[in-house]
Write a protein that holds these residues in place. Structure first.
Motif, short mmCIF file in Angstrom:
data_model
loop_
_atom_site.label_atom_id
_atom_site.label_comp_id
_atom_site.label_asym_id
_atom_site.label_seq_id
_atom_site.Cartn_x
_atom_site.Cartn_y
_atom_site.Cartn_z
N VAL A 109 5.98 -38.80 -13.72
CA VAL A 109 5.98 -39.09 -12.28
C VAL A 109 7.40 -39.39 -11.80
CG1 VAL A 109 5.19 -40.72 -10.52
CG2 VAL A 109 3.58 -39.85 -12.21
N VAL A 110 8.12 -40.21 -12.58
CA VAL A 110 9.50 -40.53 -12.20
C VAL A 110 10.36 -39.28 -12.20
CG1 VAL A 110 11.59 -41.78 -12.94
CG2 VAL A 110 9.36 -42.93 -12.96
N GLU A 111 10.14 -38.39 -13.15
CA GLU A 111 10.92 -37.14 -13.19
C GLU A 111 10.62 -36.27 -11.97
OE1 GLU A 111 12.43 -33.96 -16.42
OE2 GLU A 111 10.30 -34.44 -16.53
N ILE A 112 9.37 -36.23 -11.54
CA ILE A 112 9.02 -35.47 -10.34
C ILE A 112 9.71 -36.05 -9.12
CG2 ILE A 112 7.11 -34.92 -8.76
CD1 ILE A 112 5.33 -34.73 -11.32
N ILE A 113 9.70 -37.38 -9.00
CA ILE A 113 10.37 -38.03 -7.88
C ILE A 113 11.87 -37.76 -7.92
CG2 ILE A 113 10.96 -40.29 -6.87
CD1 ILE A 113 8.12 -41.19 -7.83
N ASN A 114 12.47 -37.88 -9.11
CA ASN A 114 13.89 -37.60 -9.24
C ASN A 114 14.21 -36.16 -8.87
OD1 ASN A 114 14.32 -40.20 -10.09
ND2 ASN A 114 14.49 -39.70 -12.26
N ALA A 115 13.37 -35.23 -9.30
CA ALA A 115 13.58 -33.81 -8.96
C ALA A 115 13.49 -33.59 -7.46
CB ALA A 115 12.57 -32.94 -9.70
N THR A 116 12.60 -34.34 -6.80
CA THR A 116 12.47 -34.25 -5.34
C THR A 116 13.76 -34.68 -4.66
OG1 THR A 116 10.10 -34.69 -5.54
CG2 THR A 116 11.09 -35.00 -3.37
N TYR A 117 14.33 -35.80 -5.11
CA TYR A 117 15.61 -36.26 -4.54
C TYR A 117 16.70 -35.21 -4.75
CZ TYR A 117 14.09 -41.06 -3.62
OH TYR A 117 13.46 -42.17 -3.13
N VAL A 118 16.80 -34.69 -5.98
CA VAL A 118 17.84 -33.70 -6.28
C VAL A 118 17.65 -32.45 -5.42
CG1 VAL A 118 18.74 -32.14 -8.06
CG2 VAL A 118 18.23 -34.52 -8.63
N SER A 119 16.43 -31.97 -5.33
CA SER A 119 16.13 -30.78 -4.54
C SER A 119 16.50 -30.98 -3.07
CB SER A 119 14.65 -30.42 -4.66
OG SER A 119 14.33 -29.33 -3.84
N SER A 120 16.13 -32.13 -2.53
CA SER A 120 16.42 -32.42 -1.13
C SER A 120 17.92 -32.52 -0.89
CB SER A 120 15.73 -33.72 -0.72
OG SER A 120 16.09 -34.07 0.60
N TRP A 121 18.61 -33.25 -1.75
CA TRP A 121 20.04 -33.49 -1.55
C TRP A 121 20.86 -32.22 -1.75
CZ3 TRP A 121 23.18 -36.16 1.05
CH2 TRP A 121 24.52 -36.27 0.72
N GLU A 122 20.51 -31.45 -2.79
CA GLU A 122 21.28 -30.24 -3.09
C GLU A 122 20.77 -29.01 -2.36
OE1 GLU A 122 21.52 -29.88 -7.35
OE2 GLU A 122 22.64 -31.76 -7.55
N GLY A 123 19.61 -29.12 -1.70
CA GLY A 123 19.07 -28.01 -0.93
C GLY A 123 18.69 -26.81 -1.78
N ARG A 124 18.11 -27.08 -2.94
CA ARG A 124 17.71 -25.98 -3.83
C ARG A 124 16.44 -26.36 -4.58
NH1 ARG A 124 18.84 -27.00 -9.23
NH2 ARG A 124 20.13 -28.83 -9.60
N LYS A 125 15.78 -25.34 -5.12
CA LYS A 125 14.62 -25.58 -5.97
C LYS A 125 15.09 -26.15 -7.29
CE LYS A 125 11.75 -21.93 -4.04
NZ LYS A 125 11.01 -20.69 -4.33
N VAL A 126 14.29 -27.05 -7.84
CA VAL A 126 14.62 -27.69 -9.11
C VAL A 126 13.47 -27.45 -10.07
CG1 VAL A 126 15.06 -29.90 -10.24
CG2 VAL A 126 16.00 -29.47 -7.97
N LYS A 127 13.79 -27.02 -11.27
CA LYS A 127 12.76 -26.78 -12.28
C LYS A 127 12.62 -27.99 -13.18
CE LYS A 127 13.13 -21.82 -12.35
NZ LYS A 127 12.87 -20.64 -13.08
N LEU A 128 11.38 -28.20 -13.59
CA LEU A 128 11.08 -29.28 -14.53
C LEU A 128 10.82 -28.71 -15.90
CD1 LEU A 128 8.75 -31.46 -12.31
CD2 LEU A 128 11.12 -31.89 -12.88
N PRO A 129 11.18 -29.39 -16.96
CA PRO A 129 11.82 -30.69 -16.96
C PRO A 129 13.29 -30.58 -16.54
CG PRO A 129 11.65 -29.89 -19.21
CD PRO A 129 10.94 -28.89 -18.34
N LEU A 130 13.82 -31.67 -15.99
CA LEU A 130 15.22 -31.69 -15.59
C LEU A 130 16.09 -31.48 -16.83
CD1 LEU A 130 15.23 -34.70 -13.10
CD2 LEU A 130 15.36 -32.28 -12.54
#
Length: 136
Positions: free
Chosen positions: A84-105
């Motif tokens: 769950v924390v990784e999903i939230i972190n990926a959301t922040y990264v995606s929003s800030w960098e303006g790109r899709k982020v793949k999991l796992p980080l």
């Protein structure tokens, strides 16, 4: 709560800022830029049962205590929490960098720097941060 998806956004909110209110949550599905579907549930169910079932923190605490006292495994453990924390972190990264982020980080983001940059880029500023507070 806001859930963003590829086909729309689901918004769940309470007018009285509490899931313990006897008023139902307002549930809306926003599709595209102009279509809003009201999915709010009616109040025809037993309000007391609904409130009792949805006391999330209390139910989590009861489950945790029961597991400790009865030496039972938790319904969800550390790996679930980390996911769950990784999903939230990926959301922040995606929003800030303006790109899709793949999991796992692939690497741990520098959140201290990211949030510092976000704060500096924000048009909102609190002059006296020590004076700001919330009761929630």
């Amino acid at each position: 709560y806001e859930v963003f998806g590829t086909k729309g956004t689901l918004l769940v909110r309470w007018l009285f800022h509490s899931s313990h209110s006897i008023e139902p949550a307002i549930i809306e599905l926003h599709e595209h830029a102009d279509r809003v579907t009201d999915l709010t549930l009616s109040t025809s169910w037993c309000v007391q049962d609904e409130i009792r079932m949805n006391w999330q923190y209390l139910n989590e605490l009861r489950h945790f205590c029961d597991c400790v006292l009865q030496n039972k495994p938790l319904a969800s453990g550390g790996a679930d929490g980390r996911a769950v924390v990784e999903i939230i972190n990926a959301t922040y990264v995606s929003s800030w960098e303006g790109r899709k982020v793949k999991l796992p980080l692939q690497k741990s983001p520098d959140f201290e720097q990211m949030f510092t940059d976000m704060g500096q880029a924000s048009r909102w500023h609190i002059d006296d941060e020590d004076a700001w507070w919330s009761r929630y």
